[in-house]
Design a protein around this motif. Structure first.
Motif, short mmCIF file in Angstrom:
data_model
loop_
_atom_site.label_atom_id
_atom_site.label_comp_id
_atom_site.label_asym_id
_atom_site.label_seq_id
_atom_site.Cartn_x
_atom_site.Cartn_y
_atom_site.Cartn_z
N GLU A 73 0.85 -1.19 0.00
CA GLU A 73 0.00 0.00 0.00
C GLU A 73 0.89 1.25 0.00
OE1 GLU A 73 -2.37 0.41 3.46
OE2 GLU A 73 -3.40 2.22 2.76
N VAL A 74 0.58 2.16 -0.91
CA VAL A 74 1.33 3.40 -0.98
C VAL A 74 0.82 4.38 0.07
CG1 VAL A 74 1.95 5.37 -2.42
CG2 VAL A 74 1.76 3.09 -3.44
N GLN A 75 1.75 4.96 0.80
CA GLN A 75 1.37 5.98 1.78
C GLN A 75 2.31 7.17 1.65
OE1 GLN A 75 1.19 4.25 5.71
NE2 GLN A 75 -0.90 3.59 5.41
N SER B 19 6.07 5.61 1.60
CA SER B 19 6.26 4.17 1.79
C SER B 19 5.41 3.44 0.76
CB SER B 19 5.87 3.76 3.21
OG SER B 19 4.53 4.06 3.48
N GLY B 20 5.81 2.21 0.45
CA GLY B 20 5.06 1.43 -0.51
C GLY B 20 5.40 1.71 -1.96
N ASP C 231 -0.71 10.29 -9.33
CA ASP C 231 -1.32 9.01 -8.97
C ASP C 231 -1.64 8.92 -7.48
OD1 ASP C 231 0.14 6.47 -11.18
OD2 ASP C 231 -1.73 7.62 -11.26
N TYR C 232 -0.71 9.36 -6.66
CA TYR C 232 -0.84 9.15 -5.23
C TYR C 232 -0.86 10.49 -4.49
CZ TYR C 232 0.45 4.45 -6.59
OH TYR C 232 0.48 3.22 -7.20
N LYS D 258 -2.84 12.81 2.77
CA LYS D 258 -4.08 13.34 3.34
C LYS D 258 -4.05 14.85 3.51
CE LYS D 258 -5.20 9.07 5.78
NZ LYS D 258 -5.49 8.43 7.08
#
Length: 122
Positions: free
Chosen positions: A1-3, A25-26, A110-111, A114
């Motif tokens: 999982e990308v964070q 991360s990820g 893409d990512y 928050k």
């Protein structure tokens, strides 16, 4: 999982400085450009800055050129946004973003993290 985990936001007076951090991360950090997109209250999102995956080349929006500096620490999988001479117009939620291909002012990352709130008081 990308964070993408942002930190460092807060309240600062006009003319002050703040440094935001984004730890990824990820993902294979070296393969991704990392950037910052901000959204001020009632306004559209704006691509603020980004740093290239391997060359460490940088992009800055005109609105922050000369005041903000983006750097990355490959050992820590972390990107920093050093913000100086802040004005109330810099008040926004700042999102860390990552992508293998996207660059500059694009919002098609893409990512997304928050977000972290930066408030500049006059």
């Amino acid at each position: 999982e990308v964070q993408l985990a942002e930190s460092g936001g807060g309240l600062v007076q006009a003319g002050g400085s703040l440094t935001l951090s984004c730890t990824a991360s990820g993902i294979t950090f070296v393969d991704y450009a990392i950037g910052w997109v901000r959204q001020a209250p009632g306004k559209e999102r704006e691509g603020v800055s980004c740093i290239h995956s391997t060359t460490d080349g940088t992009y800055y929006a005109d609105s922050v050129e000369g005041r903000f500096t983006i750097t990355r620490d490959h050992a820590k999988n972390t990107v920093y946004l050093h913000m100086n001479s802040l004005t109330p117009d810099d008040t926004a939620v700042y999102f860390c973003v990552a992508d293998e291909m996207v660059w500059g002012s694009s919002l098609l990352w893409d990512y997304w993290g928050k977000g972290t709130l930066v408030t500049v008081s006059s």
